[in-house]
Design a protein around this motif. Structure first.
Motif, PDB file in Angstrom:
ATOM      1  N   GLU A 103      43.118  37.668  34.717  1.00 16.05           N
ATOM      2  CA  GLU A 103      44.569  37.863  34.715  1.00 16.05           C
ATOM      3  C   GLU A 103      45.165  37.378  36.040  1.00 16.05           C
ATOM      4  OE1 GLU A 103      47.622  41.596  34.610  1.00 16.05           O
ATOM      5  OE2 GLU A 103      45.942  41.635  33.208  1.00 16.05           O
ATOM      6  N   TYR A 104      46.094  36.422  35.944  1.00 16.44           N
ATOM      7  CA  TYR A 104      46.702  35.811  37.123  1.00 16.44           C
ATOM      8  C   TYR A 104      47.822  36.682  37.688  1.00 16.44           C
ATOM      9  CZ  TYR A 104      44.396  31.318  36.291  1.00 16.44           C
ATOM     10  OH  TYR A 104      43.476  30.330  36.139  1.00 16.44           O
ATOM     11  N   SER A 105      47.823  36.821  39.006  1.00 15.99           N
ATOM     12  CA  SER A 105      48.919  37.495  39.709  1.00 15.99           C
ATOM     13  C   SER A 105      49.405  36.545  40.783  1.00 15.99           C
ATOM     14  CB  SER A 105      48.433  38.803  40.347  1.00 15.99           C
ATOM     15  OG  SER A 105      48.041  39.729  39.355  1.00 15.99           O
ATOM     16  N   GLY A 106      50.641  36.093  40.646  1.00 11.27           N
ATOM     17  CA  GLY A 106      51.178  35.095  41.559  1.00 11.27           C
ATOM     18  C   GLY A 106      52.035  35.681  42.656  1.00 11.27           C
ATOM     19  N   GLN A 107      52.359  34.821  43.623  1.00 10.04           N
ATOM     20  CA  GLN A 107      53.198  35.168  44.765  1.00 10.04           C
ATOM     21  C   GLN A 107      52.711  36.447  45.436  1.00 10.04           C
ATOM     22  OE1 GLN A 107      56.945  35.066  42.663  1.00 10.04           O
ATOM     23  NE2 GLN A 107      57.190  32.888  43.090  1.00 10.04           N
ATOM     24  N   MET A 108      51.397  36.483  45.655  1.00  6.67           N
ATOM     25  CA  MET A 108      50.769  37.667  46.242  1.00  6.67           C
ATOM     26  C   MET A 108      51.073  37.774  47.723  1.00  6.67           C
ATOM     27  SD  MET A 108      49.254  39.346  43.885  1.00  6.67           S
ATOM     28  CE  MET A 108      48.183  40.434  44.794  1.00  6.67           C
ATOM     29  N   HIS A 109      51.119  39.006  48.181  1.00  6.75           N
ATOM     30  CA  HIS A 109      51.208  39.313  49.606  1.00  6.75           C
ATOM     31  C   HIS A 109      50.479  40.635  49.794  1.00  6.75           C
ATOM     32  CE1 HIS A 109      54.490  42.080  48.628  1.00  6.75           C
ATOM     33  NE2 HIS A 109      55.040  41.078  47.956  1.00  6.75           N
ATOM     34  N   VAL A 110      50.357  41.068  51.032  1.00  4.25           N
ATOM     35  CA  VAL A 110      49.525  42.226  51.344  1.00  4.25           C
ATOM     36  C   VAL A 110      49.920  43.457  50.529  1.00  4.25           C
ATOM     37  CG1 VAL A 110      48.876  43.825  53.199  1.00  4.25           C
ATOM     38  CG2 VAL A 110      48.918  41.369  53.626  1.00  4.25           C
ATOM     39  N   LYS A 111      51.195  43.763  50.439  1.00  2.00           N
ATOM     40  CA  LYS A 111      51.653  44.951  49.688  1.00  2.00           C
ATOM     41  C   LYS A 111      51.276  44.834  48.211  1.00  2.00           C
ATOM     42  CE  LYS A 111      54.141  48.681  48.780  1.00  2.00           C
ATOM     43  NZ  LYS A 111      53.322  49.577  48.020  1.00  2.00           N
ATOM     44  N   LYS A 112      51.427  43.638  47.638  1.00  3.15           N
ATOM     45  CA  LYS A 112      51.079  43.450  46.233  1.00  3.15           C
ATOM     46  C   LYS A 112      49.567  43.590  46.012  1.00  3.15           C
ATOM     47  CE  LYS A 112      53.550  40.533  43.601  1.00  3.15           C
ATOM     48  NZ  LYS A 112      54.165  39.244  43.171  1.00  3.15           N
ATOM     49  N   VAL A 113      48.761  43.256  47.019  1.00  6.91           N
ATOM     50  CA  VAL A 113      47.309  43.449  46.919  1.00  6.91           C
ATOM     51  C   VAL A 113      47.014  44.932  46.753  1.00  6.91           C
ATOM     52  CG1 VAL A 113      45.129  43.364  48.194  1.00  6.91           C
ATOM     53  CG2 VAL A 113      46.624  41.369  48.162  1.00  6.91           C
ATOM     54  N   ASP A 114      47.645  45.760  47.584  1.00  6.48           N
ATOM     55  CA  ASP A 114      47.434  47.209  47.491  1.00  6.48           C
ATOM     56  C   ASP A 114      47.849  47.738  46.118  1.00  6.48           C
ATOM     57  OD1 ASP A 114      46.595  47.082  50.126  1.00  6.48           O
ATOM     58  OD2 ASP A 114      48.489  47.807  50.947  1.00  6.48           O
ATOM     59  N   ASP A 115      48.988  47.257  45.617  1.00 12.03           N
ATOM     60  CA  ASP A 115      49.471  47.676  44.300  1.00 12.03           C
ATOM     61  C   ASP A 115      48.515  47.227  43.193  1.00 12.03           C
ATOM     62  OD1 ASP A 115      51.684  48.760  45.579  1.00 12.03           O
ATOM     63  OD2 ASP A 115      53.003  47.083  45.058  1.00 12.03           O
ATOM     64  N   LEU A 116      48.018  46.001  43.310  1.00 14.74           N
ATOM     65  CA  LEU A 116      47.084  45.461  42.317  1.00 14.74           C
ATOM     66  C   LEU A 116      45.812  46.298  42.253  1.00 14.74           C
ATOM     67  CD1 LEU A 116      46.326  43.155  40.322  1.00 14.74           C
ATOM     68  CD2 LEU A 116      45.433  41.909  42.290  1.00 14.74           C
TER      69      LEU A 116
END
Length: 165
Positions: free
Chosen positions: A140-153
Motif C-alpha cells: 500500500e503506497y503512502s505518498g508525500q511522507m514526512h516524519v509526522k506521517k511516519v508516526d501516524d502510519l
C-alpha cells in the motif's frame, strides 16, 4: 527459526503440482509463492521438499527462488516497509523519513525487527515520483511522507494488528 508443518507443505506441493508435470508449467513458481505467503520466506527444507515433490532439481528451485525479488531466502517481518530513496523522493525528504523509520523501529534497511513485525527496505524508484517521498507498507503506497506521517502510519499498522488479534 520458524517451524513449518511438512504435511501442509506436501499438500501445497500436491495441489500446485497436480496442474502439470515436473513444475514445467509454472507449478514451481505458484508453489513457492504459496509457501512464501505462508512463512514470509522460503525455508531451505521447504525448497528441498518442493524439488522432491515436483520432480525438479534443487538447483532449479533455488534458481527460481533467487531470480525473483518477490522471494526471500531469509525470514522477513510480518510487515514489509519500503522507502523510495530515488532522486525525486530524496530531494523531497526521503532521508528524513528513512531516518525516522530506522530510529522508531531500531533497524536499518535490509533488517528485520527482533519481534519479526517489520522488515525495512529501500528502493531507488517506485515510479510515483510526483507523490514523493513514497513509503510502501505491505503493497500500500503512502505518498508525500514526512516524519509526522511516519508516526501516524506506524500507529495505524499497530492499531490494525490489535484489531486482527
Amino acid at each position: 527459526m520458524i517451524e513449518f508443518e511438512p504435511k501442509e507443505l506436501v499438500e501445497t506441493i500436491e495441489r500446485n503440482g497436480a496442474n502439470g508435470a515436473n513444475g514445467a508449467d509454472g507449478s514451481l513458481i505458484s508453489t513457492l509463492e504459496e509457501i512464501q505467503a505462508q512463512y514470509r520466506y522460503l525455508p531451505r527444507d521447504a525448497m528441498i521438499l518442493v524439488g522432491e515433490g515436483l520432480g525438479v532439481p534443487l538447483s532449479q528451485v533455488y534458481s527460481v527462488a533467487t531470480f525473483y525479488n518477490a522471494f526471500s531466502l531469509e525470514r522477513r517481518g510480518r510487515h514489509q516497509i519500503c522507502v523510495c530513496v530515488g532522486t525525486a523522493c530524496h530531494v523531497r525528504g526521503a532521508q528524513r523519513v528513512l531516518t525516522r523509520l530506522e530510529e522508531t523501529l531500531g533497524i536499518k534497511p535490509g533488517e528485520t525487527t527482533p519481534d519479526w513485525n517489520y522488515s525495512l527496505h529501500t528502493v531507488h524508484c517506485l515510479g510515483a515520483c510526483a507523490l514523493g517521498p513514497i513509503v510502501v507498507v505491505d503493497g500500500e503506497y503512502s505518498g508525500q511522507m514526512h516524519v509526522k506521517k511516519v508516526d501516524d502510519l506506524l500507529a495505524r499498522i499497530e492499531q490494525a494488528d490489535k484489531v486482527e488479534a
